[in-house]
Design a protein around this motif. Structure first.
Motif, short mmCIF file in Angstrom:
data_model
loop_
_atom_site.label_atom_id
_atom_site.label_comp_id
_atom_site.label_asym_id
_atom_site.label_seq_id
_atom_site.Cartn_x
_atom_site.Cartn_y
_atom_site.Cartn_z
N LEU A 127 0.84 -1.20 0.00
CA LEU A 127 0.00 0.00 0.00
C LEU A 127 0.87 1.25 0.00
CD1 LEU A 127 -2.80 -0.84 2.63
CD2 LEU A 127 -3.05 -0.75 0.14
N GLN A 128 0.47 2.22 -0.79
CA GLN A 128 1.10 3.54 -0.75
C GLN A 128 -0.01 4.57 -0.79
OE1 GLN A 128 4.21 4.74 -0.31
NE2 GLN A 128 4.87 2.66 0.12
N MET A 129 -0.37 5.10 0.36
CA MET A 129 -1.52 5.99 0.46
C MET A 129 -1.10 7.45 0.39
SD MET A 129 -3.59 3.95 3.44
CE MET A 129 -3.70 2.16 3.39
N ARG A 130 -1.92 8.23 -0.26
CA ARG A 130 -1.65 9.65 -0.40
C ARG A 130 -1.88 10.36 0.93
NH1 ARG A 130 -1.11 11.34 -5.61
NH2 ARG A 130 -1.71 9.84 -7.24
N PRO A 131 -1.17 11.48 1.16
CA PRO A 131 -1.33 12.23 2.42
C PRO A 131 -2.78 12.60 2.73
CG PRO A 131 0.57 13.03 1.23
CD PRO A 131 -0.11 12.05 0.31
N GLY A 132 -3.54 12.95 1.68
CA GLY A 132 -4.94 13.31 1.91
C GLY A 132 -5.75 12.17 2.48
N PHE A 133 -5.49 10.94 1.97
CA PHE A 133 -6.22 9.79 2.48
C PHE A 133 -5.78 9.46 3.90
CE2 PHE A 133 -6.78 5.28 3.32
CZ PHE A 133 -8.12 5.11 3.03
N VAL A 134 -4.49 9.59 4.18
CA VAL A 134 -3.99 9.33 5.53
C VAL A 134 -4.68 10.26 6.54
CG1 VAL A 134 -1.96 9.40 7.04
CG2 VAL A 134 -1.76 8.48 4.72
#
Length: 229
Positions: A127-134
């Motif tokens: 998984l590599q989640m974008r800062p907005g999703f985090v």
């Protein structure tokens, strides 16, 4: 003074704060016993044991929790359960419940950010989640736990005759108290989520960020993606 020495001194101060908080609780138990409020003595003793639970769980999971996180957790347990319920600060100070829910929303937001960090950096989970999703996950996580707590309060009041959902602003039903709690939870979670987002996007540093970085530094096995590739 070297960085290692500075961190050692810092950890020592945090551990002393932990001891002082537990001593404060022991003194409180003694006061309840002096007043022969034995029910409160039992409850407060249970709260004292509860302050050891986060450290025990962390050791069993082989996770090293930074001392300041432990201090904040113990302080929150004492403020909410002992001072709030046993010493009746919720009724004595109208703002006590609001302050605690704002704090819990922030702390749960930090926990949500840490959970995503672990998922992002675990090699077995691609998984590599974008800062907005985090940031969004951290906000939703904190608010969800806050909602579960309100369900717990409702259950305690309905089935055990407690008064956790208290009358507020002329509303005896406890609905206003519940909604204000959730709103304050959301505000605390939103602040932490925004701070975390700014850190991830622009690299700005805050007290929250330093705490997260200390957690990462103490648990390299949880964040080993970069080392394993």
């Amino acid at each position: 003074m070297t960085k290692l020495s500075h961190n050692s001194n810092y950890d020592r101060v945090q551990r002393r704060l932990t001891i002082l908080l537990r001593l404060f609780l022991v003194v409180g138990i003694g006061m309840e016993a002096t007043e022969q409020l034995w029910g409160n003595v039992v409850i407060a003793s249970g709260i004292l044991l509860l302050t050891y639970l986060p450290a025990i769980l962390a050791r069993r999971a082989d996770v090293h929790v930074p001392p300041e996180f432990e201090v904040l957790t113990i302080a929150f347990i004492i403020a909410s359960l002992f001072l709030g319920e046993v010493r009746d600060y919720y009724n004595t100070f109208w703002w006590w419940d609001i302050a605690l829910h704002g704090t819990s929303g922030g702390l749960l937001g930090v926990l949500g950010v840490l959970l995503i960090y672990v998922l992002n950096e675990t090699p077995q989970i691609d998984l590599q989640m974008r800062p907005g999703f985090v940031a969004f996950f951290a906000f939703c996580f904190a608010l969800s736990v806050g909602a579960l707590w309100e369900i717990f309060e409702f259950t305690m009041d309905q089935y055990f005759g407690m008064n956790m959902q208290k009358p507020m602003w002329g509303d005896p039903s406890g609905l206003t108290d519940t909604m204000i709690d959730l709103i304050v939870d959301a505000i605390g979670a939103l602040i932490v989520s925004v701070v975390g987002y700014i850190y991830m996007v622009r690299g700005y540093e805050s007290v929250i960020d330093r705490g997260i970085q200390r957690f990462i530094a103490r648990n390299p096995r949880l964040f080993s993606r970069g080392q394993s590739e």
